[in-house]
Motif scaffolding. Structure first.
Motif, mmCIF file in Angstrom:
data_model
loop_
_atom_site.group_PDB
_atom_site.id
_atom_site.type_symbol
_atom_site.label_atom_id
_atom_site.label_comp_id
_atom_site.label_asym_id
_atom_site.label_seq_id
_atom_site.Cartn_x
_atom_site.Cartn_y
_atom_site.Cartn_z
ATOM 1 N N VAL A 308 -1.293 -31.505 20.148
ATOM 2 C CA VAL A 308 -1.845 -30.680 19.024
ATOM 3 C C VAL A 308 -1.885 -29.309 19.484
ATOM 4 O O VAL A 308 -2.625 -28.735 20.403
ATOM 5 N N GLU A 309 -1.078 -28.397 18.816
ATOM 6 C CA GLU A 309 -1.164 -26.991 19.227
ATOM 7 C C GLU A 309 -2.274 -26.541 18.389
ATOM 8 O O GLU A 309 -2.500 -26.538 17.215
ATOM 9 N N GLY A 310 -2.665 -25.149 18.858
ATOM 10 C CA GLY A 310 -3.406 -24.359 17.990
ATOM 11 C C GLY A 310 -4.854 -24.652 18.040
ATOM 12 O O GLY A 310 -5.372 -24.332 16.992
ATOM 13 N N ILE A 311 -5.464 -25.370 18.808
ATOM 14 C CA ILE A 311 -6.922 -25.902 18.639
ATOM 15 C C ILE A 311 -7.794 -24.975 19.186
ATOM 16 O O ILE A 311 -7.819 -24.488 20.255
ATOM 17 N N THR A 312 -8.576 -24.406 17.859
ATOM 18 C CA THR A 312 -9.535 -23.259 18.262
ATOM 19 C C THR A 312 -11.005 -23.725 18.420
ATOM 20 O O THR A 312 -11.789 -22.912 19.221
ATOM 21 N N HIS A 313 -11.138 -24.943 18.020
ATOM 22 C CA HIS A 313 -12.617 -25.477 18.166
ATOM 23 C C HIS A 313 -12.535 -26.709 18.537
ATOM 24 O O HIS A 313 -11.695 -27.866 17.903
ATOM 25 N N VAL A 314 -13.298 -27.284 19.295
ATOM 26 C CA VAL A 314 -13.557 -28.853 19.599
ATOM 27 C C VAL A 314 -15.233 -29.131 19.290
ATOM 28 O O VAL A 314 -15.962 -28.372 19.587
ATOM 29 N N VAL A 315 -15.260 -30.347 18.705
ATOM 30 C CA VAL A 315 -16.785 -30.706 18.436
ATOM 31 C C VAL A 315 -16.903 -32.038 19.006
ATOM 32 O O VAL A 315 -16.185 -32.965 18.989
ATOM 33 N N SER A 316 -17.862 -32.094 19.887
ATOM 34 C CA SER A 316 -18.024 -33.438 20.560
ATOM 35 C C SER A 316 -19.441 -33.868 19.944
ATOM 36 O O SER A 316 -20.618 -33.372 19.935
ATOM 37 N N LEU A 317 -19.312 -35.079 19.211
ATOM 38 C CA LEU A 317 -20.452 -35.817 18.521
ATOM 39 C C LEU A 317 -21.202 -36.577 19.532
ATOM 40 O O LEU A 317 -20.919 -37.596 19.548
ATOM 41 N N GLY A 318 -22.253 -36.171 20.325
ATOM 42 C CA GLY A 318 -22.847 -36.576 21.220
ATOM 43 C C GLY A 318 -21.870 -36.592 22.580
ATOM 44 O O GLY A 318 -20.930 -35.818 22.615
#
Length: 455
Positions: A308-318
């Motif tokens: 997946v290209e262009g990932i600007t943000h990652v959210v880790s739910l826990g």
């Protein structure tokens, strides 16, 4: 730095490289390809996005002899999405050499149709361990026992999700002198006996994960307090505008629940996890490839290897139980010299994980999004002044007040005052507990209603 022209490849391999537009090998390709061509057993520890897929496809292109109408190499991945991703890259091999046959073997296709499609044995088999085992050992239509090369992609995930027994069953019926290459983000201790069983003096290649300490990735802790991960995620979403945001849940049920919550609140998302039907998973992959969605909700296993290209943000739910997976999650952003942000939503139960990651060198900012703006919070772990602290200070002041004229019975009066303060604190605490319990019961009832379990 080597270029691909420095390798003495055959013409078909050169065409494969040309069609991909490659000029210089990545570090893992540079390390793996020469040893793989020589037939060495290899353990390659590398994260997604380092070019590891072509680190084993290029040697296969070089070594497979299409004049022999038998299976010569097997590649397994723990999910059909990963297998499809590898097969997508392998299709270019067939463009470079039209006599080469590569077959994808995964679930989602009827067993009889799959069996009919491989009456002519492919040269390279790519698929999931369970389906390959079924066609090989149960139906006896796929002759992978003729192969001399076996590639285990995402070996740690193969182990974690219980597919290593299937791989073991397949390899146990293959050639004695089997070249095995295992590619993995981590090598858990439980994986080592399997590698020892099938590998002879393996070459270990460990590509240092630069993402963990990448200064361009900002790690931000977001407290959930009394809210769920999904509710907290909805709260902070107005505070950032991603190109692509990858949202990680720890289980497929959690992923499904969060995805449903986001859709209910008008968010358009891609949902990828093992709980989806084959048709839904194919549709999700198409949406990813066409960049139709900005938000992707996934589990670690479903997201592993997805390009997946262009990932600007990652959210880790826990935080995942295997904390290295958090590092891999955050490493999906901040690539190619770009900046990225990893939001880590946490509850009290996550505090031990946070402390451990800080010891590993990850620096966390501590923020919350409230009333339309980001607010800086005290650094994580810094003791906050609570009502109990205030109470104890007041009691201490009362008991140690200087220059106070001592009156008869003062000790008894002060003891009664302290008792009243403590009783009030207990009553307030009980009231708050009852409020929280009511809120939780209400949320549970709403979830059950939404699923049609109760009316």
């Amino acid at each position: 730095m080597k270029t691909y022209q420095d390798f003495k490849f055959n013409e078909k391999t050169k065409e494969f490289i040309r069609l991909n537009g490659f000029v210089e090998p990545t570090p893992i390709q540079n390390a793996v390809i020469p040893m793989a061509i020589k037939g060495k057993d290899i353990v390659a520890i590398s994260d997604t996005g380092t070019g590891k897929t072509h680190a084993f496809l290029i040697p296969l292109m070089e070594r497979v002899d299409t004049s022999q109408q038998i299976v010569q190499a097997v590649i397994t991945a723990p999910t059909r999405e990963l297998a499809m991703q590898i097969f997508k890259n392998a299709k270019v091999m067939m463009e470079a050499d039209p006599t080469l046959r590569v077959k994808l073997i995964t679930g989602g296709i009827e067993r009889s149709k799959m069996a009919d499609s491989i009456k002519q044995q492919p040269h390279i088999v790519i698929g999931t361990p369970g389906r390959i085992k079924d066609l090989f050992l149960e139906q006896s239509v796929l002759r992978v026992d003729t192969a001399s090369i076996y590639v285990v992609d995402e070996a740690d995930m193969t182990l974690e999700y219980g597919f290593l027994d299937d791989v073991d069953a397949i390899c146990g019926r293959m050639k004695d002198h089997l070249q095995m290459m295992a590619f993995s983000a981590t090598i858990p201790n439980a994986l080592k006996p399997f590698l020892k069983k099938y590998m002879s003096a393996p070459q270990t290649i460990h590509m240092k994960d630069a993402h963990a300490s990448n200064p361009k990735i900002e790690h931000v802790l977001i407290p959930c307090k009394h809210k769920s991960y999904g509710e907290t995620l909805l709260d902070i979403m107005p505070g950032f505008m991603p190109y692509v945001c990858l949202i990680f849940a720890n289980t497929r049920d959690d992923a499904g629940e969060v995805a449903a919550l986001l859709r209910k609140n008008g968010k358009t998302i891609v949902e990828i996890h093992g709980g989806l039907q084959a048709r839904q998973r194919k549709q999700a992959m198409k949406q990813l490839e066409s960049s139709e969605r900005s938000y992707v909700v996934a589990t670690d296993i479903a997201a592993r290897g997805l390009d997946v290209e262009g990932i600007t943000h990652v959210v880790s739910l826990g935080f995942p139980s295997e904390l290295d997976f958090y590092i891999h999650r955050s490493g999906r952003t901040g690539r190619a010299g770009k900046e990225g942000t990893c939001f880590a939503l946490y509850k009290e139960s996550d505090e031990k994980a946070i402390r451990t990651l800080r010891e590993k060198g990850i620096h966390f900012e501590h923020r919350n999004f409230k009333n339309g703006s980001w607010q800086e919070l005290k650094p994580f772990g810094q003791k906050m002044i609570t009502k109990n602290d205030v109470r104890e200070k007041e009691i201490a002041k009362t008991l140690t007040r200087k220059n106070e004229k001592v009156k008869p019975g003062y000790k008894k009066k002060k003891a009664e005052m302290v008792k009243k303060i403590k009783q009030k604190e207990r009553r307030d605490h009980i009231r708050n507990e009852i409020k929280e319990q009511r809120k939780e019961r209400y949320k549970t009832a709403q979830r059950l209603k939404s699923k049609g379990i109760i009316e």
